[in-house]
Design an enzyme around this catalytic site. Sequence first.
Site, short mmCIF file in Angstrom:
data_model
loop_
_atom_site.label_atom_id
_atom_site.label_comp_id
_atom_site.label_asym_id
_atom_site.label_seq_id
_atom_site.Cartn_x
_atom_site.Cartn_y
_atom_site.Cartn_z
N HIS A 155 0.77 -1.03 -0.08
CA HIS A 155 0.10 0.09 0.03
C HIS A 155 0.82 1.10 -0.11
O HIS A 155 2.22 1.15 0.17
CB HIS A 155 -0.90 0.11 1.30
N LYS A 159 -0.94 4.82 4.78
CA LYS A 159 -1.70 3.97 5.55
C LYS A 159 -1.35 3.96 6.78
O LYS A 159 -0.08 3.59 7.25
CB LYS A 159 -1.55 2.75 4.80
#
EC number: 1.17.1.8
Length: 265
Positions: A155, A159
């Site tokens: 990701h 995040k």
Amino acid sequence: MSIRVAIAGPRGKMGAEAVHTVMKHDKMELVAVLDYKEVGKTLADLEMFPASYTAPIFTDMHELVEATAPDVLVDLTNPHAVYNHTKEALNLNVRPVIGTTGFTDAQLDELSAMAKEKELGCIIAPNFAIGAILMMKFAKEAAKYLPDVEIIEMHHDQKLDAPSGTAVKTAQLIQEVRTSKIQGHPEEKETIEGARGAEFDGMRIHSVRLPGLVAHQQVLFGGDGQLLTIRHDSLNRNSFMSGVAFCVEEVMKMDQLVYGLENII
Ligand SMILES: NC(=O)c1ccc[n+]([C@@H]2O[C@H](COP(=O)([O-])OP(=O)(O)OC[C@H]3O[C@@H](n4cnc5c(N)ncnc54)[C@H](O)[C@@H]3O)[C@@H](O)[C@H]2O)c1
Ligand SMILES: O=C(O)C1=N[C@H](C(=O)O)CCC1
């Protein structure tokens, strides 16, 4: 009749996409948004939205519900805020559609009991992208035949939670069909802590965080002389939006909590 939708986290990457999705939808009306601080009276006060976006901005869920009577709350905030938002929404008889990740098992159990008692629909979806749901379903199927599995999720570096909600959900689905086993060498030893990733029922989950990434996951299965890789990539946040719209419509027909879109597609 339109579904009256409120969105928590409208200035975020996902929240802003969801605002556009609901505004464009012919069966939905964006009646309000929830922020954690005063940023303007309506969305039109924010540079990121056009002047035609007149949904009022609230910082208190009770006031929001009293003033605008939403049917559904879509939450795209962060792991610290989402549990209270979901509880508050259920208490106020608003159906939650939750994309925010980072729930504990105990929180999921409590919210499920609340939704059941109130007979209210509630969807908690670690991933709204249809391709990601299929990746999880295929991984569950593959694990019946190839029980040695490791998950690599990747990701963007903003995040907050690790592992991703999708990786946890994937591991839980695999756990349903795989005889519990510790993988790797019984005497393996990490010379740098964390080298083998997070442990879930003997499986390993590795979290990569880099600028440039959106949301990606590989599920790797090892067998005798073979390797199966199931991979999904979300290349932009539009990939999640048909799932968000689907959930807003679906939650109106439900009377309990569902965790994971694989249960309703
Ligand atoms: N389910 C899915 O398919 C999916 C897809 C992408 C992201 N996500 C999850 O959605 C969440 C949001 O992701 P993002 O990339 O948009 O994050 P982001 O940081 O860009 O946006 C989060 C927004 O929430 C706002 N916020 C924080 N606390 C709040 C509160 N108490 N009340 C109201 N607003 C608040 C912040 O101001 C920010 O604008 C994360 O948990 C992420 O993991 C889920
Ligand atoms: O961008 C994120 O953050 C994402 N989070 C979800 C997760 O934790 O699984 C889904 C994909 C995007």
